[in-house]
Scaffold this motif. Sequence first.
Motif, mmCIF file in Angstrom:
data_model
loop_
_atom_site.group_PDB
_atom_site.id
_atom_site.type_symbol
_atom_site.label_atom_id
_atom_site.label_comp_id
_atom_site.label_asym_id
_atom_site.label_seq_id
_atom_site.Cartn_x
_atom_site.Cartn_y
_atom_site.Cartn_z
ATOM 1 N N TRP A 138 22.440 -56.260 75.142
ATOM 2 C CA TRP A 138 22.092 -57.651 74.654
ATOM 3 C C TRP A 138 20.665 -57.637 74.079
ATOM 4 N N SER A 139 19.952 -56.629 74.615
ATOM 5 C CA SER A 139 18.496 -56.507 74.091
ATOM 6 C C SER A 139 18.519 -55.734 72.815
ATOM 7 N N GLY A 156 18.965 -57.895 68.508
ATOM 8 C CA GLY A 156 17.928 -58.607 67.864
ATOM 9 C C GLY A 156 17.659 -60.024 68.399
ATOM 10 N N PHE A 157 18.024 -60.388 69.628
ATOM 11 C CA PHE A 157 17.692 -61.757 69.948
ATOM 12 C C PHE A 157 16.382 -61.815 70.829
ATOM 13 N N ASN A 158 15.784 -62.654 70.270
ATOM 14 C CA ASN A 158 14.591 -63.235 71.150
ATOM 15 C C ASN A 158 14.859 -63.927 72.257
ATOM 16 N N GLU A 159 13.848 -64.305 73.068
ATOM 17 C CA GLU A 159 14.017 -64.897 74.358
ATOM 18 C C GLU A 159 14.706 -66.445 74.053
ATOM 19 N N LYS A 160 14.325 -66.975 72.971
ATOM 20 C CA LYS A 160 14.800 -68.384 72.922
ATOM 21 C C LYS A 160 16.143 -68.126 72.286
ATOM 22 N N GLN A 161 16.242 -67.198 71.516
ATOM 23 C CA GLN A 161 17.773 -67.126 71.009
ATOM 24 C C GLN A 161 18.716 -66.739 72.357
ATOM 25 N N LEU A 162 18.277 -65.877 73.273
ATOM 26 C CA LEU A 162 19.190 -65.736 74.132
ATOM 27 C C LEU A 162 19.525 -66.782 75.174
ATOM 28 N N GLN A 163 18.374 -67.671 75.345
ATOM 29 C CA GLN A 163 18.729 -68.830 76.235
ATOM 30 C C GLN A 163 19.650 -69.765 75.698
#
Length: 555
Positions: free
Chosen positions: A446-447, A450-457
């Motif tokens: 997942w890391s 290209g996900f940032n923390e907001k997108q992951l959440q």
Amino acid sequence: MGRRFSRISRYPKPKDVEVEEFVNAQAERVAEWWKTDRFKNIKRPYTPLDVVKHRGSLGDDVVYASSIQAKRLFEVLEDKFKNKLPVHTLGVIDPVQMSQLARCDDIEVAYVSGWACSSTMVGSTNEVSPDFGDYPYDTVPNQVERIFKGQQMHDKKQLLQYFESGDGSKRVDYLKPIIADADMGHGGTTTVMKLAKLFAEKGAAGIHLEDQLHGGKRCGHLGGAVIVPTSTHISRLVATRLQWDIMGTENLVIARTDSCNAKLISSNVDPRDHEHIQGTINENVKPWSDILSELELGNAAAAKITTAESNWYKENKLYTFEEAAKEQLTDSKFRDFKEQWEEAVNQSDKKYLSISELRTLVRSSNNGSDIVFNWDAPRTKEGFYMFKGGMKPAIQRSLAYSPYADLLWLETKTPDLKQAQSFSRDIHQNYPDAKLVYNLSPSFNWSAHGFNEKQLQSFIWDLAREGFVLQLVSLAGLHSDASSFWNLAKRYQKEGMKAYVDEVQKVEKENGCDVLTHQQWSGAEYVDSVMQVVQNGSSSQTLSTKGESFTESQF
């Protein structure tokens, strides 16, 4: 199911009730049952009478707990789908994890993975192996039963506590519906039906079936998977529904397609698959299977066979029929071929053309001449055909499965919101009420996407807005179990009980984990209460959760 409709008799006895009267009444109730909202989008290629004549004389009097759970599951999914919200959950591997999952109000279902069962093996063979679907077919149903019985124990324990304390403010929903992995059905029609029956008997509210080949099954994130013809998987879905109709249950079936990543298909029998099967355009090419047979007869070494195979596929590039036509026709003739293809599909209810129909169109566009396309030459040793996987076959297959399934699952290589949106758009143009499923797989790094923390959440909720109502981290229980125990073990070897207290007891206290007092968690007080009922209150001196010997009073 039958509770909602009037009854004439429990079952026909030889001299009491005419069998015909009983059967007709049962068939009428089945027909009314099928008209309910639960089955408003479900297609069946059989009649109520077909169901009733295979039920036996008990009719619809038998009630299964899994059907009660299935009704709950259906209601949850309906509500969340309408509101574009997710039903998201984590895969659990034992009753311990289930009991902790249950304490989370916003997690409304539980999931049991076949991969986890295979690699932690709870089956009769006790073999631990990767996910090739080669374990006994009762393995996952038995794990479901283990977890469902755990759910029931904790539910009974909690209800007893309510009667003893009168405090219902901390009530936990332990009976969250279980969704389970049925792999590819583990065999032909009768095996699929027996498997569906087992799941319904053991407590699964829903199952998913994937369109892979029995014997060629792989985890969806491994290579070498072999899919079956579209018609074969539809037969599995129909067999599952028929079995549950015979049982009178409302369990849900999820149709999963692995065709997005597939490179092999077991047969070319279904014309719906023809445009995605690959062949060679080299004339008079010697089939790979012929070359392999000669090498094996000559006792060729494995390395020589591997090299020969690699060289054959390098020299014989693979094409779909459309790609083969583009290679061999002029631009104008290819455009004419494509236009005729599109017109033929638009004028047909079936929305596809077979290879023979495509050849006819090519000849029409090419002055009566055919093109070279040989899909037999590249076949594998096992006889499998080469298949060009991707979103197009995944969408086509899911559309074919939709009338027979309660939900549709697209298995993907990566977590890709745009890909999911594309799939959702094409499915919902044809079936606006189709509920979709997404595997939030631990196989994805997942890391690295290209996900940032907001997108992951937000990813789960973003998917839900596209109709992916059911989402699951299939192996969350396996990974969390390994991670937490590894942290404990690597410290314990050097620090002893300090490590245990730091890694386990302190964490349990701080987080409010009820397994801290594991005797009470297991239901010891419940058994004490049962003993008092049996002994008419005279067992106070032998209660397991009273007196100085009960160590959990230390907490």
